[in-house]
Design a protein around this motif. Structure first.
Motif, short mmCIF file in Angstrom:
data_model
loop_
_atom_site.label_atom_id
_atom_site.label_comp_id
_atom_site.label_asym_id
_atom_site.label_seq_id
_atom_site.Cartn_x
_atom_site.Cartn_y
_atom_site.Cartn_z
N ASN A 126 0.83 -1.20 0.00
CA ASN A 126 0.00 0.00 0.00
C ASN A 126 0.86 1.25 0.00
O ASN A 126 1.84 1.35 0.73
N GLY A 127 0.47 2.21 -0.82
CA GLY A 127 1.25 3.42 -0.99
C GLY A 127 2.13 3.42 -2.21
O GLY A 127 2.73 4.44 -2.57
N ASN A 142 -6.01 -1.13 0.56
CA ASN A 142 -6.76 -0.15 1.33
C ASN A 142 -7.47 0.87 0.45
O ASN A 142 -7.97 1.88 0.94
N GLN A 143 -7.56 0.60 -0.86
CA GLN A 143 -8.19 1.52 -1.79
C GLN A 143 -9.35 0.84 -2.52
O GLN A 143 -9.37 -0.38 -2.70
N LEU A 151 7.73 1.48 4.07
CA LEU A 151 6.92 0.30 3.81
C LEU A 151 7.31 -0.80 4.80
O LEU A 151 8.49 -0.99 5.11
N ASN A 152 6.32 -1.52 5.29
CA ASN A 152 6.56 -2.54 6.31
C ASN A 152 6.94 -3.86 5.65
O ASN A 152 6.17 -4.82 5.65
N LEU A 201 7.55 -8.66 -4.21
CA LEU A 201 6.26 -8.00 -4.29
C LEU A 201 5.58 -8.35 -5.62
O LEU A 201 5.93 -7.79 -6.65
N PRO A 202 4.63 -9.28 -5.62
CA PRO A 202 3.90 -9.57 -6.86
C PRO A 202 2.70 -8.65 -7.01
O PRO A 202 2.00 -8.34 -6.05
N PHE A 203 2.48 -8.21 -8.24
CA PHE A 203 1.35 -7.33 -8.56
C PHE A 203 0.45 -8.04 -9.57
O PHE A 203 0.93 -8.60 -10.56
#
Length: 352
Positions: free
Chosen positions: A87-88, A114-115, A158-159, A166-168
């Motif tokens: 997120n972000g 979160n969007q 970022l946590n 990071l897969p998108f």
């Protein structure tokens, strides 16, 4: 006669960690698949305070062509995060080339967990905000593929784990022709874009609270102190806060071997010292038992609520009969050290 205890000393350090591999895809009746170039490698410092940007160039996406002359005519999509850790993120198409045309470029097409994502409708006049659309042209193999260049921005803090990927996903709406008439479809291309992230194993630590202060005890006897330990115990609102992208170890030591004394006082003279004990990470340390066992903690994370390690102290003697002085004190040193992600015996330290 005031007796005060403990300011603080914190060690902050950093080491390096490792990266992980990338993923795959899936497709429907019409749609697209990732052909090549969907993987990027990035070194990320979560404590830098700055955004981290990487260009993901040459991502080749191919349309799905079905049996009986079916083929994708138009497709629109956005990119979806798969975990809250993403997120972000900002993902911007900077250019697109191929046998066809599309856009818009220059806008963010990423939506985190979160969007609220946009509504896809390939048959509408224009794509919604945050959606990229491509119109294919031609019937040969060369017209099946278009190339997308992207810029990925990861925000500060970022946590992320010390080594992560990071897969998108790409979420799409498409229409097509052939094989019996026009049709539309929707779907998700899983792991369409993958960022292999080497997260620097950074750590930040600080003391939060006030000086551990027992107050005025010059006229208090040892019997009064030992009969009411809660009265002479500091509150649990004082703590060490740790933020880390990997595991870490914690040590504690006392300058005066868990004795309070005054400037010029003698630690060997019982009339010039006050014994106390410190409670930290499930251990109670005093002059009788001064050795603190090093604790190895699990990754704290980087959010504001991470790594809360309460510290308290209890007075064991009264000041009556002691040498008068304005302040008796000691210094506790807490040392926090980042570790590699593979270190054994990690504990949930805030729960100790």
């Amino acid at each position: 006669m005031a007796r005060s205890l403990f300011r603080r000393a914190i060690l902050v350090a950093a080491v390096a960690a490792a990266s992980l591999p990338s993923g795959a895809w899936a497709a429907g009746r019409c749609g697209l698949v990732t052909v090549s170039g969907g993987t990027a490698n990035l070194t990320y410092d979560p404590f830098s305070g700055n955004n981290t940007t990487i260009n993901l160039a040459g991502v080749q996406l191919s349309r799905v062509n079905g049996a009986g002359g079916e083929k994708t005519a138009n497709i629109e999509f956005y990119v979806k995060g798969t975990t809250a850790a993403q997120n972000g993120t900002v993902l911007i198409p900077t250019s697109a080339t191929g046998s066809g045309m599309g856009g818009p470029t220059g806008g963010n097409i990423f939506f985190g967990t979160n969007q609220t994502p946009p509504i896809l409708n390939i048959n509408s006049g224009s794509p919604a905000t945050g959606v990229f659309r491509w119109a294919f042209s031609g019937n040969n193999a060369a017209s099946d593929v278009f190339t997308l260049n992207l810029q990925i921005q990861l925000p500060a803090n970022l946590n992320l784990n010390a080594g992560t990927t990071l897969p998108f996903d790409i979420v799409y709406s498409c229409n097509g022709t052939g094989g019996g008439g026009p049709f539309t479809d929707t779907g998700t291309v899983s792991n369409a874009l993958v960022v292999n992230v080497t997260v620097l194993s950074g750590l930040q630590a600080s003391y939060v609270g006030s000086v551990l202060d027992f107050g005025e005890v010059g006229n208090v006897t040892t019997a009064q102190v030992t009969s009411a330990p809660a009265t002479y115990t500091t509150p649990n609102t004082n703590y060490i806060r740790v933020a880390s992208s990997g595991p870490y170890s914690v040590e504690m030591s006392s300058q005066n071997n868990y004795k309070l004394t005054f400037a010029g006082g003698s630690l060997g003279n019982p009339l010039q010292t006050l014994n106390y004990q410190a409670q930290f990470l499930g251990q109670t340390r005093s002059t009788a038992s001064p050795t603190f066992s090093t604790v190895t903690c699990v990754r704290a994370g980087t959010d504001a609520a991470s790594g809360i390690l309460p510290i308290r102290a209890t007075l064991l003697e009264g000041g009556q009969g002691k040498t008068p002085a304005s302040v008796y004190n000691d210094i506790l040193t807490v040392t926090v050290t980042p570790l590699l992600s593979t270190v054994p015996s990690q504990q949930n330290c805030p729960a100790l």
